[in-house]
Design an enzyme around this catalytic site. Sequence first.
Site, PDB file in Angstrom:
ATOM      1  N   HIS A 238       0.853  -1.191   0.000  1.00 43.89           N
ATOM      2  CA  HIS A 238       0.000   0.000   0.000  1.00 43.89           C
ATOM      3  C   HIS A 238       0.884   1.234   0.000  1.00 43.89           C
ATOM      4  O   HIS A 238       1.816   1.346   0.801  1.00 43.89           O
ATOM      5  CB  HIS A 238      -0.888  -0.020   1.256  1.00 43.89           C
ATOM      6  CG  HIS A 238      -2.078   0.873   1.180  1.00 43.89           C
ATOM      7  ND1 HIS A 238      -3.155   0.760   2.040  1.00 43.89           N
ATOM      8  CD2 HIS A 238      -2.389   1.914   0.345  1.00 43.89           C
ATOM      9  CE1 HIS A 238      -4.067   1.676   1.740  1.00 43.89           C
ATOM     10  NE2 HIS A 238      -3.611   2.394   0.724  1.00 43.89           N
TER      11      HIS A 238
ATOM     12  N   LEU B 233      -2.022   7.511   0.204  1.00 45.00           N
ATOM     13  CA  LEU B 233      -2.776   7.708   1.434  1.00 45.00           C
ATOM     14  C   LEU B 233      -3.038   6.347   2.061  1.00 45.00           C
ATOM     15  O   LEU B 233      -3.856   5.568   1.562  1.00 45.00           O
ATOM     16  CB  LEU B 233      -4.092   8.429   1.156  1.00 45.00           C
ATOM     17  CG  LEU B 233      -5.065   8.519   2.335  1.00 45.00           C
ATOM     18  CD1 LEU B 233      -4.441   9.220   3.530  1.00 45.00           C
ATOM     19  CD2 LEU B 233      -6.351   9.213   1.923  1.00 45.00           C
TER      20      LEU B 233
ATOM     21  N   ILE C 127      -2.545   1.861  -4.634  1.00 44.01           N
ATOM     22  CA  ILE C 127      -2.064   3.232  -4.695  1.00 44.01           C
ATOM     23  C   ILE C 127      -3.280   4.131  -4.491  1.00 44.01           C
ATOM     24  O   ILE C 127      -4.192   4.160  -5.313  1.00 44.01           O
ATOM     25  CB  ILE C 127      -1.306   3.511  -6.014  1.00 44.01           C
ATOM     26  CG1 ILE C 127      -0.753   4.930  -6.036  1.00 44.01           C
ATOM     27  CG2 ILE C 127      -2.128   3.179  -7.244  1.00 44.01           C
ATOM     28  CD1 ILE C 127       0.295   5.153  -7.131  1.00 44.01           C
ATOM     29  N   GLU C 128      -3.302   4.827  -3.362  1.00 39.78           N
ATOM     30  CA  GLU C 128      -4.524   5.485  -2.906  1.00 39.78           C
ATOM     31  C   GLU C 128      -4.385   7.006  -2.878  1.00 39.78           C
ATOM     32  O   GLU C 128      -3.447   7.549  -2.285  1.00 39.78           O
ATOM     33  CB  GLU C 128      -4.900   4.972  -1.507  1.00 39.78           C
ATOM     34  CG  GLU C 128      -6.198   5.557  -0.979  1.00 39.78           C
ATOM     35  CD  GLU C 128      -6.718   4.851   0.264  1.00 39.78           C
ATOM     36  OE1 GLU C 128      -7.677   5.352   0.879  1.00 39.78           O
ATOM     37  OE2 GLU C 128      -6.168   3.784   0.624  1.00 39.78           O
ATOM     38  N   VAL C 129      -5.341   7.674  -3.520  1.00 39.48           N
ATOM     39  CA  VAL C 129      -5.472   9.137  -3.538  1.00 39.48           C
ATOM     40  C   VAL C 129      -4.133   9.790  -3.872  1.00 39.48           C
ATOM     41  O   VAL C 129      -3.602  10.635  -3.142  1.00 39.48           O
ATOM     42  CB  VAL C 129      -6.052   9.674  -2.217  1.00 39.48           C
ATOM     43  CG1 VAL C 129      -6.493  11.122  -2.395  1.00 39.48           C
ATOM     44  CG2 VAL C 129      -7.249   8.860  -1.760  1.00 39.48           C
TER      45      VAL C 129
END
Length: 266
Positions: free
Chosen positions: A114, A117, A158-160
């Site tokens: 991860h 964010l 892959i977040e925000v």
Amino acid sequence: MSRRPTVADLRANRGKHQYAMLRVETLDEAEAAAQAGVELLSVPAALLMHPRFRAVAPHAFACPGDNFFNIGGPDKMLDWALTMLRHGADAVYCSGSVAAVRLLADHAVPVCGHVGLIPSKATWTGGFKAVGKTLDQAQSVFAQCRALEEAGAFAVEIEVVPHSITDAIADHTDLFLISMGAGAGGHAQYLFADDVLGQNTGHVPRHAKRYRDFAAEYARLQGERVAAFGEYVADVHSARYPAPQYLVDGDPDVTAAFRAWLSESV
């Protein structure tokens, strides 16, 4: 696809096919997602281990996940991951350390890391907001991708992250990128079923597209529930319930004999 995708399939289809991924919390959601053609499912461990999970979602690539602080350090993470594989997981999510990812990968566990964010680590990036809007942050996100890839992860959520940064990262990594609000440069698009169904009544993330308004339906049903219960109470208090149609009739002769027996015996 009539069979579950494999890690090799996901890697081979990078840039050729956009996968749909949902976080589901219940068997009903898992079954609906499978019937709708959602290929990748993020699931709680308890749901994965439910004896009916694979019956309702036989062809879904299932990736259970939990926050690292709920599981523990690398050794506990490995025990947890192996348990997940024994129960039919196709991969596991790991938001813990690079060392934890490396340990899992060394035991042939397909691992998804991860970056961007990370809610459990949001204090390091300034809270619940986009990550990667500055050059330093973008470089840090890529460095994390590189470290996870070198540790043996096959994928990262892959977040925000700004979509242009995701696009650039996709050009310079072999990781399978699972985009949550990070743009079409990811190789899968990831949302929570709660957001898709509109089940949340609080803050809705910018990237979350709502396709239904279950919260309003639940509120309507709760109103109907209260109304029905209230009508029942009124019927009881006014002797409208139980009415004759809800009663079982007895033979008058049996009742008379029973009353006579009671008078003599009690």
